[in-house]
Scaffold this motif. Structure first.
Motif, PDB file in Angstrom:
ATOM      1  N   SER A   3     -28.581  29.840  -3.226  1.00 49.44           N
ATOM      2  CA  SER A   3     -28.830  28.588  -2.518  1.00 49.44           C
ATOM      3  C   SER A   3     -30.285  28.577  -2.049  1.00 49.44           C
ATOM      4  O   SER A   3     -30.731  29.497  -1.351  1.00 49.44           O
ATOM      5  N   VAL A   4     -31.023  27.548  -2.469  1.00 46.65           N
ATOM      6  CA  VAL A   4     -32.445  27.438  -2.143  1.00 46.65           C
ATOM      7  C   VAL A   4     -32.706  26.099  -1.468  1.00 46.65           C
ATOM      8  O   VAL A   4     -32.318  25.047  -1.981  1.00 46.65           O
ATOM      9  N   ASP A   5     -33.373  26.148  -0.315  1.00 51.24           N
ATOM     10  CA  ASP A   5     -33.799  24.946   0.409  1.00 51.24           C
ATOM     11  C   ASP A   5     -35.123  25.312   1.066  1.00 51.24           C
ATOM     12  O   ASP A   5     -35.152  25.911   2.139  1.00 51.24           O
ATOM     13  N   ILE A   6     -36.237  24.994   0.390  1.00 56.94           N
ATOM     14  CA  ILE A   6     -37.534  25.483   0.852  1.00 56.94           C
ATOM     15  C   ILE A   6     -38.594  24.390   0.856  1.00 56.94           C
ATOM     16  O   ILE A   6     -38.495  23.395   0.140  1.00 56.94           O
ATOM     17  N   ARG A   7     -39.631  24.649   1.665  1.00 53.99           N
ATOM     18  CA  ARG A   7     -40.858  23.855   1.636  1.00 53.99           C
ATOM     19  C   ARG A   7     -42.042  24.805   1.623  1.00 53.99           C
ATOM     20  O   ARG A   7     -42.137  25.699   2.457  1.00 53.99           O
ATOM     21  N   CYS A   8     -42.906  24.624   0.646  1.00 49.54           N
ATOM     22  CA  CYS A   8     -44.141  25.410   0.554  1.00 49.54           C
ATOM     23  C   CYS A   8     -45.313  24.435   0.536  1.00 49.54           C
ATOM     24  O   CYS A   8     -45.382  23.561  -0.334  1.00 49.54           O
ATOM     25  N   ASP A   9     -46.225  24.577   1.477  1.00 47.25           N
ATOM     26  CA  ASP A   9     -47.389  23.699   1.538  1.00 47.25           C
ATOM     27  C   ASP A   9     -48.488  24.252   0.638  1.00 47.25           C
ATOM     28  O   ASP A   9     -49.129  25.255   0.950  1.00 47.25           O
ATOM     29  N   LEU A  10     -48.687  23.599  -0.504  1.00 49.35           N
ATOM     30  CA  LEU A  10     -49.664  24.008  -1.503  1.00 49.35           C
ATOM     31  C   LEU A  10     -50.939  23.173  -1.352  1.00 49.35           C
ATOM     32  O   LEU A  10     -50.944  22.153  -0.651  1.00 49.35           O
ATOM     33  N   PRO A  11     -52.043  23.576  -1.996  1.00 52.88           N
ATOM     34  CA  PRO A  11     -53.301  22.848  -1.818  1.00 52.88           C
ATOM     35  C   PRO A  11     -53.225  21.360  -2.147  1.00 52.88           C
ATOM     36  O   PRO A  11     -53.842  20.536  -1.456  1.00 52.88           O
ATOM     37  N   ASP A  12     -52.485  20.991  -3.206  1.00 49.87           N
ATOM     38  CA  ASP A  12     -52.473  19.592  -3.648  1.00 49.87           C
ATOM     39  C   ASP A  12     -51.220  18.817  -3.264  1.00 49.87           C
ATOM     40  O   ASP A  12     -51.199  17.586  -3.355  1.00 49.87           O
ATOM     41  N   GLN A  20     -28.638  24.631  -5.769  1.00 51.02           N
ATOM     42  CA  GLN A  20     -27.712  25.755  -5.789  1.00 51.02           C
ATOM     43  C   GLN A  20     -27.360  26.063  -7.243  1.00 51.02           C
ATOM     44  O   GLN A  20     -27.314  25.158  -8.079  1.00 51.02           O
ATOM     45  N   VAL A  21     -27.123  27.328  -7.536  1.00 53.51           N
ATOM     46  CA  VAL A  21     -26.688  27.717  -8.878  1.00 53.51           C
ATOM     47  C   VAL A  21     -25.724  28.881  -8.742  1.00 53.51           C
ATOM     48  O   VAL A  21     -25.954  29.808  -7.981  1.00 53.51           O
ATOM     49  N   GLU A  22     -24.617  28.793  -9.470  1.00 52.67           N
ATOM     50  CA  GLU A  22     -23.634  29.875  -9.459  1.00 52.67           C
ATOM     51  C   GLU A  22     -23.885  30.758 -10.679  1.00 52.67           C
ATOM     52  O   GLU A  22     -25.021  31.061 -10.993  1.00 52.67           O
ATOM     53  N   ARG A  23     -22.875  31.196 -11.375  1.00 53.76           N
ATOM     54  CA  ARG A  23     -23.059  32.115 -12.506  1.00 53.76           C
ATOM     55  C   ARG A  23     -23.347  31.311 -13.770  1.00 53.76           C
ATOM     56  O   ARG A  23     -22.497  31.182 -14.657  1.00 53.76           O
ATOM     57  N   ASP A  24     -24.563  30.774 -13.824  1.00 55.61           N
ATOM     58  CA  ASP A  24     -24.938  29.849 -14.885  1.00 55.61           C
ATOM     59  C   ASP A  24     -26.456  29.941 -15.077  1.00 55.61           C
ATOM     60  O   ASP A  24     -27.134  30.715 -14.403  1.00 55.61           O
ATOM     61  N   ILE A  25     -26.983  29.133 -15.985  1.00 56.74           N
ATOM     62  CA  ILE A  25     -28.423  29.054 -16.205  1.00 56.74           C
ATOM     63  C   ILE A  25     -28.935  27.749 -15.608  1.00 56.74           C
ATOM     64  O   ILE A  25     -28.477  26.667 -15.979  1.00 56.74           O
ATOM     65  N   LEU A  26     -29.873  27.862 -14.685  1.00 57.74           N
ATOM     66  CA  LEU A  26     -30.556  26.701 -14.117  1.00 57.74           C
ATOM     67  C   LEU A  26     -31.965  26.666 -14.688  1.00 57.74           C
ATOM     68  O   LEU A  26     -32.684  27.670 -14.642  1.00 57.74           O
ATOM     69  N   VAL A  27     -32.368  25.529 -15.229  1.00 59.77           N
ATOM     70  CA  VAL A  27     -33.713  25.375 -15.779  1.00 59.77           C
ATOM     71  C   VAL A  27     -34.556  24.521 -14.840  1.00 59.77           C
ATOM     72  O   VAL A  27     -34.138  23.430 -14.436  1.00 59.77           O
TER      73      VAL A  27
END
Length: 214
Positions: A3-12, A20-27
């Motif tokens: 489970s991912v819920d993030i904010r990253c402040d990048l230059p641009d 969220q991803v279980e036992r699968d492939i997320l692209v």
């Protein structure tokens, strides 16, 4: 489950992503510079997001509000870099065993299983410089899985390969995911690869998920 819920402040722009991803492939699919690799690096603990949470199978890797940030070595995550990041001074066998903590019977069985599944048993004594692109990819995958990760991150692992080899290795990656039954998160900017590989595809632009373009 990841489970991912993030904010990253990048230059641009700010990367602001939830999935969220279980036992699968997320692209993660999108143009260069849209935040795909930053997302992988955040999950792996190589980048510290500015806000949010990252949880894998109930274990909190990152929680900005609670002040939690687990270092990469504690996350039990495999990471396949775009350039494979193999050690040129080591042969194939030593590359695959690199980072394995327990060199017992179970580890030896895992090693032999990977050599058979990935068809690289004949490469053990070769140096990295003697390998083709497809062989390097298989060795990198074997090294990542040898550590028995709970999650595998793949940063455009097939981008440097010719079309025939890419198609062959796409099939192998999907088969390995079914065998290992762990989440794979794969980054690509190739639409055909995204469609082929993804059990689920997130389309990214400027750090945010967008609707698929027809």
């Amino acid at each position: 489950m990841l489970s991912v819920d993030i904010r990253c402040d990048l230059p641009d722009f700010s990367l602001d992503l939830q999935f969220q991803v279980e036992r699968d492939i997320l692209v993660l699919f999108g143009p260069s510079g849209c935040g795909k690799t930053t997302t992988l690096r955040s999950i792996a603990g190589l980048v510290k997001p500015d806000a949010g949470r990252i949880i894998l199978d109930g274990k909190v890797f990152f929680d900005a509000a609670a002040g939690i940030f687990a270092p990469p070595r504690e996350r039990q995550i495999g990471y396949m870099f775009q350039d494979f990041a193999l050690f040129p001074h080591m042969n194939v066998q030593k590359n695959i065993w690199y980072g394995v903590k327990q060199h017992g019977e179970a580890a030896q069985e895992m090693y032999e299983k990977l050599l058979g599944l990935l068809k690289i048993g004949h490469l053990g004594a070769r140096r990295v410089g003697q390998l083709s692109g497809g062989e390097k990819q298989r060795v990198a995958l074997a090294r990542a899985l040898m550590a028995e990760p709970k999650l595998l991150l793949l940063d455009e692992p097939l981008s440097s390969l010719d079309k025939a080899t890419r198609l062959e290795l796409q099939a192998e990656l999907m088969e390995m995911q079914k065998l290992w039954k762990i989440p794979f998160v794969l980054v690509t900017h190739d639409p055909d690869e995204a469609e082929t590989m993804g059990g689920k595809v997130l389309f990214l632009e400027q750090g945010r998920q967008v609707a698929a373009k027809r």
